[in-house]
Design an enzyme around this catalytic site. Structure first.
Site, PDB file in Angstrom:
ATOM      1  N   GLU A  42      -1.534 100.990  18.211  1.00 13.83           N
ATOM      2  CA  GLU A  42       0.171 101.303  18.225  1.00 13.83           C
ATOM      3  C   GLU A  42       0.619  99.925  18.649  1.00 13.83           C
ATOM      4  O   GLU A  42       0.255  99.006  19.288  1.00 13.83           O
ATOM      5  CB  GLU A  42      -1.004 102.010  19.893  1.00 13.83           C
ATOM      6  CG  GLU A  42       0.028 102.535  21.033  1.00 13.83           C
ATOM      7  CD  GLU A  42      -1.012 102.157  21.671  1.00 13.83           C
ATOM      8  OE1 GLU A  42       0.348 103.360  22.972  1.00 13.83           O
ATOM      9  OE2 GLU A  42      -1.780 102.351  22.701  1.00 13.83           O
ATOM     10  N   LYS A 115       3.910 110.291  21.041  1.00  8.42           N
ATOM     11  CA  LYS A 115       2.466 110.009  21.429  1.00  8.42           C
ATOM     12  C   LYS A 115       2.669 110.756  23.414  1.00  8.42           C
ATOM     13  O   LYS A 115       3.811 110.540  23.964  1.00  8.42           O
ATOM     14  CB  LYS A 115       2.093 108.617  22.477  1.00  8.42           C
ATOM     15  CG  LYS A 115       0.975 107.875  23.381  1.00  8.42           C
ATOM     16  CD  LYS A 115       0.794 107.322  24.048  1.00  8.42           C
ATOM     17  CE  LYS A 115      -0.094 106.142  24.862  1.00  8.42           C
ATOM     18  NZ  LYS A 115       0.347 105.152  25.418  1.00  8.42           N
ATOM     19  N   CYS A 152      -3.647 106.492  21.479  1.00  5.25           N
ATOM     20  CA  CYS A 152      -4.605 106.326  22.704  1.00  5.25           C
ATOM     21  C   CYS A 152      -4.871 107.156  23.649  1.00  5.25           C
ATOM     22  O   CYS A 152      -5.537 107.847  23.856  1.00  5.25           O
ATOM     23  CB  CYS A 152      -3.578 104.680  23.136  1.00  5.25           C
ATOM     24  SG  CYS A 152      -4.719 103.382  24.220  1.00  5.25           S
TER      25      CYS A 152
END
Length: 564
Positions: A42, A115, A152
């Site tokens: 990330e 994300k 994540c």
């Protein structure tokens, strides 16, 4: 079979040249290994976490330029799909950027995912800069295998309690064979086990195998432990990369199974490091990278002959080499003979050079000047603090003169209740043990000796009663309860259920036992009041290496002027 190269690397925030060089090097390495996909973590291009650098137009321009270089390189490796995290501009309403995952092949971006779940708890503040992505799945066909992607936090909303959206819902409907999750997941006590548990549950509920790719290295207070892993619905975790170091692994995937060297990877017992060894490695990596990134090759520590400075020196010597660690002992009229001799023995054991700079004459001169100016003698706590502040000044003189990073030596038990002196023993550029309770300081010191097979930290330092030695016959217990008692109160108050379950239960039971008596209730109230009124000291203290789930600094944000 799908061949996947997992690149677990150590990135520096804002060092686009080094980050890009490392990414491209491992792209070429993956291509040479006949990998179909090379996976990076990330925000790998810019480093995690850039904070308000994301508001700097020149920072974003360099980020774009680095991405362009990676895209150009991909044209030289036309069969390789590179999966990498970066910041991308948001062309719609909301925050100006997205936390993005890009899939790149043969000079083109062929898939882009934003994300969806942006954490704002604990150490995280991603919604400050990023706009959540749309509630859609991102998949890509690679060699007839459908691969899904997430970033994540998107994988941590099981069973959907923390956010209204669960990205797995859309991902399941897209029916990928495999999910690749890129992460910047910081390390703390119990975090690795929590990752395995959370991602394994998601894997079982969705029946989707997951490859979890993390980064490693220290960045400011945070330490990333790597420990990337693969998990399947039937077997759980079947693969794990190295902890606390860079790693590059090629693994295969076919028919729902991960493979290595042509053989299926099977579930095996993954044993956590003993907590003291975990703590040691976390601090060593944090110090190495902090010093390197800030341009320091040497450190300096005030050596009091006590356990905190002894452990700090031992850790610094292991991280940087004894030749790059300087100790200074600064005896006063109240210093015991043992405090000086113990410092000598410690530094001899560690191979560290020890300098002596007495402070008695300086303290006397300051005291005389104070009395002449204000018609009253300097005594009590102001005199004690004066000694600490003179020592802090001497250490900063050395740091400024010789370019050594000053390491502060306060532990979490003392920092919590303000048992430290502003502009004295709180001086420094980094705290190594500021997230360790005093009982943990003793445990880690003993562990280091056991690991070495000899007394690196002399036993008299470990066994003598702790003392600031700023007044005659002073002991920490003159002002504080025994650390075995205080530490459990602090754990319960500061961390609670953020700790591993067994530790949280022990602290809760300890406090409940205290609260059965009036004396115990008063003690708990006194400790909590001390924590509350010393926030101003912690706000001015140096950054510290985070070891536990809730560290002072960005992990615990409290007001200064408040009544609670």
């Amino acid at each position: 079979m799908l061949n996947i190269a997992l690149a677990q690397l150590n990135y520096t925030v804002g060092d686009f040249s080094a980050n890009t060089t490392a990414i491209i090097s491992h792209m070429r390495r993956a291509a040479a290994a006949s990998a179909d996909i090379a996976v990076f973590s990330e925000l790998a291009i810019c480093g995690y976490y850039p904070g308000d650098l994301l508001e700097d137009s020149s920072f974003l321009a360099r980020c774009d330029a680095a991405l362009d270089e990676i895209i150009r390189t991909s044209a030289e490796l036309p069969e390789l799909v590179t999966v990498v995290g970066t910041a991308r501009r948001n062309n719609g309403p909301g925050k100006p950027l997205h936390n993005s995952l890009l899939a790149i092949r043969n000079g083109q971006i062929i898939a882009e995912y934003y994300k969806q779940l942006l954490p704002t708890y604990g150490i995280f503040d991603e919604y400050r800069h990023f706009e959540p992505g749309p509630q859609t799945a991102c998949t890509l066909s690679v060699r007839e295998h459908r691969v899904g992607f997430m970033i994540c936090e998107d994988g941590w909303n099981q069973p959907g309690l923390d956010y209204k959206v669960n990205p797995f819902d859309a991902l399941k409907q897209a029916t990928p064979e495999l999910v690749i999750s890129i992460n910047a997941s910081p390390s703390d006590i119990g975090k690795r086990k929590k990752r395995h548990s959370t991602i394994s549950k998601a894997c079982q509920e969705t029946q989707l195998p997951i490859l979890f790719v993390n980064q490693t290295g220290g960045q400011d207070q945070l330490v990333f432990d790597g420990a990337s892993f693969a998990v399947t619905p039937d077997q759980g975790v079947v693969f794990e990369a190295s902890q606390f170091e860079e790693d590059f692994q090629c693994i295969g995937f076919d028919a729902g199974a991960f493979m290595k060297d042509g053989l299926p990877l099977l579930a095996s017992a993954l044993v956590d490091l003993p907590v003291e060894e975990f703590t040691r490695r976390q601090i060593l990596l944090g110090l190495r990278d902090y010093a390197r990134r800030c341009g320091f090759s040497k450190v300096v520590v005030g050596s009091s002959g006590g356990i905190d400075s002894a452990l700090t020196l031992a850790l610094a010597a292991q991280a940087l080499g004894a030749e790059n660690v300087i100790a200074i002992t600064m005896p006063s009229v109240w210093s015991s003979e043992g405090s000086v001799s113990d410092s000598v023995d410690l530094c001899k054991n560690l191979g560290i050079r020890l300098h002596t700079h007495p402070v008695a004459d300086l303290v006397k001169q300051f005291s005389t000047g104070f009395e002449h100016s204000f018609d009253t003698p300097l005594r009590g706590l102001p005199l004690e603090n004066l000694q600490a502040r003179i020592r802090g000044t001497i250490l900063m003189e050395y740091s400024n003169s010789f370019g050594a990073l000053l390491l502060t030596t306060g532990n979490k038990s003392e920092i919590s209740v303000g048992y430290c002196t502003l502009y004295g023993d709180t001086n420094g550029g980094l705290g190594l043990i500021g997230d360790l309770y005093k009982t943990e300081v003793y445990a880690l010191s003993r562990h280091i000796n056991q690991q070495a097979g000899r007394e690196l930290i002399p036993e008299p330092i470990i066994s003598k009663p702790p003392s600031a030695e700023l007044a005659p016959d002073q002991k920490d217990t003159d002002s504080l309860p025994p650390y075995e008692v205080q530490d459990e109160i602090l754990k319960w108050h500061l961390e609670g259920d953020r700790m591993p379950p067994a530790e949280a239960k022990a602290a809760r039971n300890h406090v409940q036992g205290l609260q059965t008596s009036e004396e115990g209730r008063q003690l708990v109230a006194r400790i909590l009041a001390m924590v509350a009124r010393n926030e101003y000291k912690r706000r001015q203290a140096p950054p510290l290496i985070r070891v536990r789930s809730r560290a002072f600094g960005s992990g615990r944000q409290m007001p200064l002027a408040a009544k609670y």
